[in-house]
Design an enzyme around this catalytic site. Sequence first.
Site, PDB file in Angstrom:
ATOM      1  N   ASP A  42       0.691  -1.343  -0.003  1.00 54.39           N
ATOM      2  CA  ASP A  42       0.054  -0.007  -0.215  1.00 54.39           C
ATOM      3  C   ASP A  42       0.783   1.178   0.067  1.00 54.39           C
ATOM      4  OD1 ASP A  42      -2.398  -1.322  -0.028  1.00 54.39           O
ATOM      5  OD2 ASP A  42      -2.904  -1.043   2.064  1.00 54.39           O
ATOM      6  N   LYS A  63      -3.715   3.224  -2.628  1.00 55.89           N
ATOM      7  CA  LYS A  63      -4.928   4.302  -2.509  1.00 55.89           C
ATOM      8  C   LYS A  63      -4.433   5.557  -1.943  1.00 55.89           C
ATOM      9  CE  LYS A  63      -8.145   0.633  -1.891  1.00 55.89           C
ATOM     10  NZ  LYS A  63      -7.309  -0.725  -1.236  1.00 55.89           N
ATOM     11  N   MET A 178      -6.294   9.516   9.064  1.00 52.00           N
ATOM     12  CA  MET A 178      -6.797  10.033   7.729  1.00 52.00           C
ATOM     13  C   MET A 178      -7.420  11.353   7.819  1.00 52.00           C
ATOM     14  SD  MET A 178      -7.410   6.243   5.978  1.00 52.00           S
ATOM     15  CE  MET A 178      -8.575   5.874   7.352  1.00 52.00           C
TER      16      MET A 178
END
Length: 512
Positions: A42, A63, A178
């Site tokens: 990732d 992502k 996030m």
Amino acid sequence: MSVVNGGDKGVVYLVGAGPGDPGLLTLRAVEVLRSVDVVVYDRLVGPQVLEMTESLERIYVGKGKDSHAVDQDSINELLVKLALQGRRVCRLKGGDPFVFGRGGEEAARLAEAGVDFEVVPGITSAIAGPAYAGIPVTDRRAASSFACVTAHQRADGPTRSIDWAALVRGCDTIVVLMGSSRIDAVVADLVDAGLASSHPVAVIESATLPGQRTVEGTLGDIAARAADAKIGSPALIVVGNVVPLSGKIEWLSKRRLHGVTVMVTRDEGANGTLSGILRSQGAAVVGAPTLRIQPLEDESVLDASISRIGEYDWVVFSSISAVSYVFKALKRNRLDARALAPCRVSAIGPGTAAALEERGITPDLIPDRFVSESLGDALVSELRPGSSILIFGALGGRTELADTLRSAGHKAALVPAYRNIPVKLEPVHLAALEAGEVDWVAFTSSSSVKRLLDAAGGAKGLPPGTRIACIGQTTAATAESLGLTVTIVAEEHTLDGLASSITKEAGPVPVS
């Protein structure tokens, strides 16, 4: 869940890579990385962790905020496909696979397909990031509970699926992952839920990485403070009365090399000796090996010398790698450390000596200065007339030690135990040098100097402010002959000595 099996059937390991600092990888994660043949990783896997996977096939499925390299369903199917091909797969995910990592979805699909898998938990940034910023998520003086939430929910779900009011009532500390792009929204939700605008908040960017930054404030001003500091992604938000404790127990910035970037030009991986010492002092380490240590293509001469090792008066190990590959050869020939019993043993320096001691051998001689010339002088003073010495080193390595011993009337056999393979430097490493992002370049051999400068277009490829550290006088002489100005030469010509010299020169002693 099912785990590794035998035969040709593949297996998938869902591995938490931790928040970025390679020192926070679990032992099991490291074992897995050593056993697999493909890594699916990732965006949030730390760059220094990725250095450990360079020899493996790597597939990026990261992502971003507004872009997905591969959608989640495709990732699920990729894992199944690789396993059914008989591959050993590491699905490497930032933090912990089951903390907003969608590891549960991947595990469910693997189970549905009948694929063996194992979950390897990782340290989540929700705890590690605050800890590195000196903020305990719980402290009996300020907080007895904490919650971890994400600032992003499913696109097809409710826009306010988090019950902020319940969190404010029930939890003393709230960690929002996030959150860099949604600070305004998170602040608004918390104020609407009943927290005062004066409530303490911190935003932590790049948790546990060398570039970690922390901005503190209150719900009333944190958005503006973060914007002024240009806080970017990844970042997390910590809300609670534990935040002010960082003023007393923040420790990261007190390390001597905090904020200093060092390029290491030797092959040692993410947690090698030199890199590990520098990182322990807070440095950002750029691993840019100019050579890779590899086994010999033809090991027949090495094996033949191993079979006659007891015939020599002395056996000399010229590097840690020589120790490693000789003991591999001993094992390959169904021998062990006892084969060295008839011989006296010498090591070129304390690092090599330590590698021998780990294998049950205490060297009889270590020179005062850890270079071939000093070892030759020390040996000559110890040898009986006409002694026979077996020297293990690198293929094509320096011959000064053997020459010294032969000129003194002894029989010296120089036997390669491994080889150094030239490595083409990555464009990102050269770009970092050119842009002045590297504060120090650490050289551990003359060959590393030559190869780096060849790749950089000579000494002019390094900005004037780049400082140069060399492990010894021979390496320093090579650097200066090629146009570099050497800042320091290690007082002790070892990896520990080189790291200590850089630390002493580059950083102030922290105040305790």
